[in-house]
Design a protein around this motif. Structure first.
Motif, PDB file in Angstrom:
ATOM      1  N   LYS A 147       0.740  -1.211   0.094  1.00 21.08           N
ATOM      2  CA  LYS A 147       0.040   0.003  -0.101  1.00 21.08           C
ATOM      3  C   LYS A 147       0.932   1.301  -0.142  1.00 21.08           C
ATOM      4  O   LYS A 147       0.312   2.404  -0.245  1.00 21.08           O
ATOM      5  N   ASP A 166     -13.037  -1.511   3.137  1.00 24.43           N
ATOM      6  CA  ASP A 166     -11.828  -1.827   3.973  1.00 24.43           C
ATOM      7  C   ASP A 166     -10.889  -1.183   3.730  1.00 24.43           C
ATOM      8  O   ASP A 166     -10.270  -0.545   4.368  1.00 24.43           O
ATOM      9  N   TRP A 167     -10.511  -1.206   2.248  1.00 18.11           N
ATOM     10  CA  TRP A 167      -9.407  -0.231   1.745  1.00 18.11           C
ATOM     11  C   TRP A 167      -9.694   1.102   1.788  1.00 18.11           C
ATOM     12  O   TRP A 167      -8.660   1.894   1.863  1.00 18.11           O
ATOM     13  N   ASN A 169     -11.445   2.790   4.269  1.00 18.12           N
ATOM     14  CA  ASN A 169     -11.032   3.053   5.455  1.00 18.12           C
ATOM     15  C   ASN A 169      -9.476   3.086   5.885  1.00 18.12           C
ATOM     16  O   ASN A 169      -9.131   3.860   6.292  1.00 18.12           O
ATOM     17  N   ASP A 170      -8.937   1.895   5.387  1.00 21.85           N
ATOM     18  CA  ASP A 170      -7.467   1.786   5.314  1.00 21.85           C
ATOM     19  C   ASP A 170      -6.528   3.065   4.816  1.00 21.85           C
ATOM     20  O   ASP A 170      -5.740   3.603   5.379  1.00 21.85           O
ATOM     21  N   LEU A 171      -6.842   3.234   3.673  1.00 19.60           N
ATOM     22  CA  LEU A 171      -6.035   4.150   2.807  1.00 19.60           C
ATOM     23  C   LEU A 171      -6.307   5.550   3.127  1.00 19.60           C
ATOM     24  O   LEU A 171      -5.430   6.397   2.678  1.00 19.60           O
ATOM     25  N   SER A 173      -5.936   7.373   5.665  1.00 21.25           N
ATOM     26  CA  SER A 173      -4.943   7.976   6.333  1.00 21.25           C
ATOM     27  C   SER A 173      -3.596   8.219   5.704  1.00 21.25           C
ATOM     28  O   SER A 173      -2.845   9.216   5.867  1.00 21.25           O
ATOM     29  N   SER A 192     -17.941  -1.346   8.854  1.00 20.38           N
ATOM     30  CA  SER A 192     -16.981  -0.655   7.891  1.00 20.38           C
ATOM     31  C   SER A 192     -17.686   0.563   7.240  1.00 20.38           C
ATOM     32  O   SER A 192     -17.283   1.498   7.069  1.00 20.38           O
TER      33      SER A 192
END
Ligand code: FAD
Length: 337
Positions: A147, A166-167, A169-171, A173, A192
């Motif tokens: 990532k 999910d991605w 939310n994850d990316l 930041s 999510s």
């Protein structure tokens, strides 16, 4: 990278995992290849939270719980996993051995191959955009391995399922993320979805209701993505496009390995579950024979009989003495009990 082992198992679904145990009891070492990023096959990918009611001695077990327990049972035999890669090519090499090449360029040498590939490889569903191939693996990705390449970049994530949310939310930041989905309802876990909506409220991501239409760009680099909302075409500049439309199953390269098939299933004998090619076996959902039932318990039985025949190929000079796990001291030692 090159590896050596006794047996290569293609597919780390429930049947491939149990095969590790059955082969391990006979001192046979395994490497497993799966093109998913996790073990468990259909159980973990398609229905992890659903209870299964027909595993012998387990009146009710969640599919993910079954995967975890099969892994625990296989652990004493130290299986080596090659995940995120497809078994692509096999060739016979000196010493009656097989070389299997994976899509990541790994070459695994073994005496036998066990195909436990279920309904086939899980591969991504792709958006129906003609020129998308020109951008794949450069600026369009269907799964994420590293990532860090997205740091401080503009990204459009497309889809409404678990991977898309999910991605997003994850990316959020590390990148400038826009989630594009054709409607306001999602198939992802409610947690999510709530997290994504709070990120949107805090202006940490953007969420657009719209349908992906086309990609503009050159030499694999995207200049803009066009999408449709309420019959109007809009455009959005981006560095990367990550479509997460879910997975489908495809038989894949195994179909070209010279093994006899009947209607996309591998023909096996029911004594040893060997295919039409000596030293290649097929167990679980991928095989066919009169009376075949596509159930996990059928695959477990097939794994046990396959292992007996594999022994004769791995140890041609040794006699296989049948032993119970309850009473054999030697098996207890192997199992660490
Ligand atoms: C919703 C649902 C509910 C079910 N409920 C039950 C139930 O109650 N009881 C029951 O017994 N069964 C049930 N089943 C069926 C059960 O899940 C299958 O019988 C079982 O998963 C078959 O296991 P397998 O290991 O043969 O294959 P799979 O679980 O399909 O695993 C095969 C693996 O091989 C990998 N693979 C394939 N080709 C390649 C390749 N070329 N290179 C690398 N990797 C490859 C795939 O990625 C996959 O991970 C259910 C199935 C579904 C979809």
């Amino acid at each position: 990278m090159n590896h050596n082992t006794d047996v290569i198992i293609i597919g780390a679904g429930p049947v491939g995992l149990f095969a590790v145990f059955e082969l391990g009891l006979l001192n046979i070492q395994c490497h497993l290849v799966d093109n998913l990023d996790k073990i468990g096959g259909q159980c973990s990918e398609l229905y992890p939270d659903k209870p299964i009611y027909d595993i012998p001695s387990r009146p009710k077990v969640l599919a993910q719980e079954l995967t975890n327990d099969l892994m625990k049972q296989a652990e004493p035999f130290n299986p080596i996993f090659h995940l995120n890669q497809q078994a692509e090519k096999i060739e016979k090499v000196k010493g009656n051995l097989w070389n299997l090449t994976t899509s990541s360029g790994n070459i695994i040498t073994a005496k036998c191959i066990v195909i436990a590939s279920g309904a086939g490889s899980f591969v991504p569903r792709k958006p129906p955009i003609e020129n998308i191939k020109d951008f794949e693996d450069k600026t369009v990705f269907y799964k994420i391995k590293d990532k860090s390449i997205f740091e401080e970049k503009k990204i459009i994530i497309v889809g409404g399922g678990d991977s898309a949310l999910d991605w997003t939310n994850d990316l959020a930041s590390i990148a400038d993320v826009t989630l594009l989905h054709r409607r306001k309802e999602f198939r992802a876990a409610p947690d999510s979805v709530s997290k994504m909506l709070s990120l949107e409220k805090e202006k940490k991501i953007k969420f657009i209701v719209g349908q992906l239409n086309s990609i503009d760009g050159e030499d694999g680099y995207i200049s803009k993505v066009l999408y449709q909302t309420d019959g109007r075409i809009n455009s959005l500049k981006t560095d990367f496009l990550l479509p997460f439309y879910g997975l489908k199953m495809e038989l894949g390269p195994i179909a070209n390995w010279g093994i006899d098939f009947h209607e996309n299933q591998i023909i096996v004998d029911t004594e040893k579950f060997e295919t039409s090619v000596s030293t290649i076996f097929a167990i679980g959902d991928i095989n066919t024979y009169p009376g075949k039932l596509k159930l996990i318990l059928s695959g477990f039985h097939e794994a046990a009989l396959m292992a007996q025949k594999c022994f004769s190929y791995c140890y041609p000079d040794k006699k296989n003495v049948f032993r119970y796990t309850t009473s054999s001291k030697d098996l207890h030692k192997k199992l660490g009990v």
